[in-house]
Write a protein that holds these residues in place. Sequence first.
Motif, PDB file in Angstrom:
ATOM      1  N   ALA A 110       0.879  -1.170   0.000  1.00 27.84           N
ATOM      2  CA  ALA A 110       0.000   0.000   0.000  1.00 27.84           C
ATOM      3  C   ALA A 110       0.915   1.218   0.000  1.00 27.84           C
ATOM      4  CB  ALA A 110      -0.905   0.003   1.222  1.00 27.84           C
TER       5      ALA A 110
ATOM      6  N   ILE B  58      -4.733  -7.616   3.139  1.00 26.05           N
ATOM      7  CA  ILE B  58      -5.947  -6.932   2.695  1.00 26.05           C
ATOM      8  C   ILE B  58      -6.741  -7.879   1.810  1.00 26.05           C
ATOM      9  CG2 ILE B  58      -4.840  -5.951   0.656  1.00 26.05           C
ATOM     10  CD1 ILE B  58      -6.375  -3.342   1.200  1.00 26.05           C
TER      11      ILE B  58
ATOM     12  N   ASP C 263     -10.012  -7.820  -3.401  1.00 29.90           N
ATOM     13  CA  ASP C 263     -10.795  -6.909  -4.237  1.00 29.90           C
ATOM     14  C   ASP C 263     -10.863  -5.481  -3.703  1.00 29.90           C
ATOM     15  OD1 ASP C 263     -12.285  -7.670  -2.075  1.00 29.90           O
ATOM     16  OD2 ASP C 263     -14.151  -7.944  -3.175  1.00 29.90           O
ATOM     17  N   ARG C 264     -10.183  -5.166  -2.635  1.00 32.75           N
ATOM     18  CA  ARG C 264     -10.180  -3.794  -2.114  1.00 32.75           C
ATOM     19  C   ARG C 264      -9.200  -2.915  -2.891  1.00 32.75           C
ATOM     20  NH1 ARG C 264     -13.169  -2.507   2.261  1.00 32.75           N
ATOM     21  NH2 ARG C 264     -13.692  -4.203   3.665  1.00 32.75           N
ATOM     22  N   ALA C 265      -9.373  -1.594  -2.770  1.00 32.82           N
ATOM     23  CA  ALA C 265      -8.495  -0.635  -3.430  1.00 32.82           C
ATOM     24  C   ALA C 265      -7.082  -0.728  -2.852  1.00 32.82           C
ATOM     25  CB  ALA C 265      -9.035   0.781  -3.236  1.00 32.82           C
ATOM     26  N   ARG C 266      -6.109  -0.232  -3.601  1.00 35.97           N
ATOM     27  CA  ARG C 266      -4.705  -0.331  -3.192  1.00 35.97           C
ATOM     28  C   ARG C 266      -4.469   0.219  -1.795  1.00 35.97           C
ATOM     29  NH1 ARG C 266      -0.833   3.706  -6.004  1.00 35.97           N
ATOM     30  NH2 ARG C 266      -1.878   5.026  -4.504  1.00 35.97           N
ATOM     31  N   ASN C 267      -5.039   1.377  -1.495  1.00 36.37           N
ATOM     32  CA  ASN C 267      -4.865   1.985  -0.181  1.00 36.37           C
ATOM     33  C   ASN C 267      -6.137   1.885   0.649  1.00 36.37           C
ATOM     34  OD1 ASN C 267      -2.251   2.623  -0.784  1.00 36.37           O
ATOM     35  ND2 ASN C 267      -2.688   4.729  -1.346  1.00 36.37           N
ATOM     36  N   GLY C 268      -6.966   0.884   0.363  1.00 38.59           N
ATOM     37  CA  GLY C 268      -8.198   0.688   1.112  1.00 38.59           C
ATOM     38  C   GLY C 268      -7.912   0.186   2.516  1.00 38.59           C
ATOM     39  N   ARG C 269      -8.982  -0.064   3.255  1.00 40.86           N
ATOM     40  CA  ARG C 269      -8.838  -0.507   4.635  1.00 40.86           C
ATOM     41  C   ARG C 269      -8.196  -1.892   4.675  1.00 40.86           C
ATOM     42  NH1 ARG C 269     -14.233  -1.205   7.504  1.00 40.86           N
ATOM     43  NH2 ARG C 269     -14.063  -3.242   6.524  1.00 40.86           N
ATOM     44  N   SER C 270      -7.072  -1.984   5.374  1.00 42.07           N
ATOM     45  CA  SER C 270      -6.361  -3.253   5.454  1.00 42.07           C
ATOM     46  C   SER C 270      -6.719  -3.967   6.755  1.00 42.07           C
ATOM     47  CB  SER C 270      -4.852  -3.026   5.389  1.00 42.07           C
ATOM     48  OG  SER C 270      -4.433  -2.217   6.458  1.00 42.07           O
TER      49      SER C 270
END
Length: 80
Positions: free
Chosen positions: A5, A20, A23-30
């Motif tokens: 991230a 993470i 399917d979450r965004a690169r800097n999404g909630r880990s």
Amino acid sequence: MIRLARFGARKQPYYRIVVIEKDRARNGRSIEIVGTYNPRTNPATVDVKRDRIDYWISKGAQFSERVQKLVSKLSVPAAA
């Protein structure tokens, strides 16, 4: 998934190695931060929590290609 991230200012990247959902965004909630990677030092610095990586691998997490290369240099056991 265990992947990078990106953090840091523009043109000054600094990465966290995070667990993470795929399917979450690169800097999404880990789920958990298991290490850091700083490519701007010479040589680049990689700090990992080996016990936590082993735990998540045992639970079925997989490395991204880049993280696989980084941790293989540190002799962390790869995903089977």
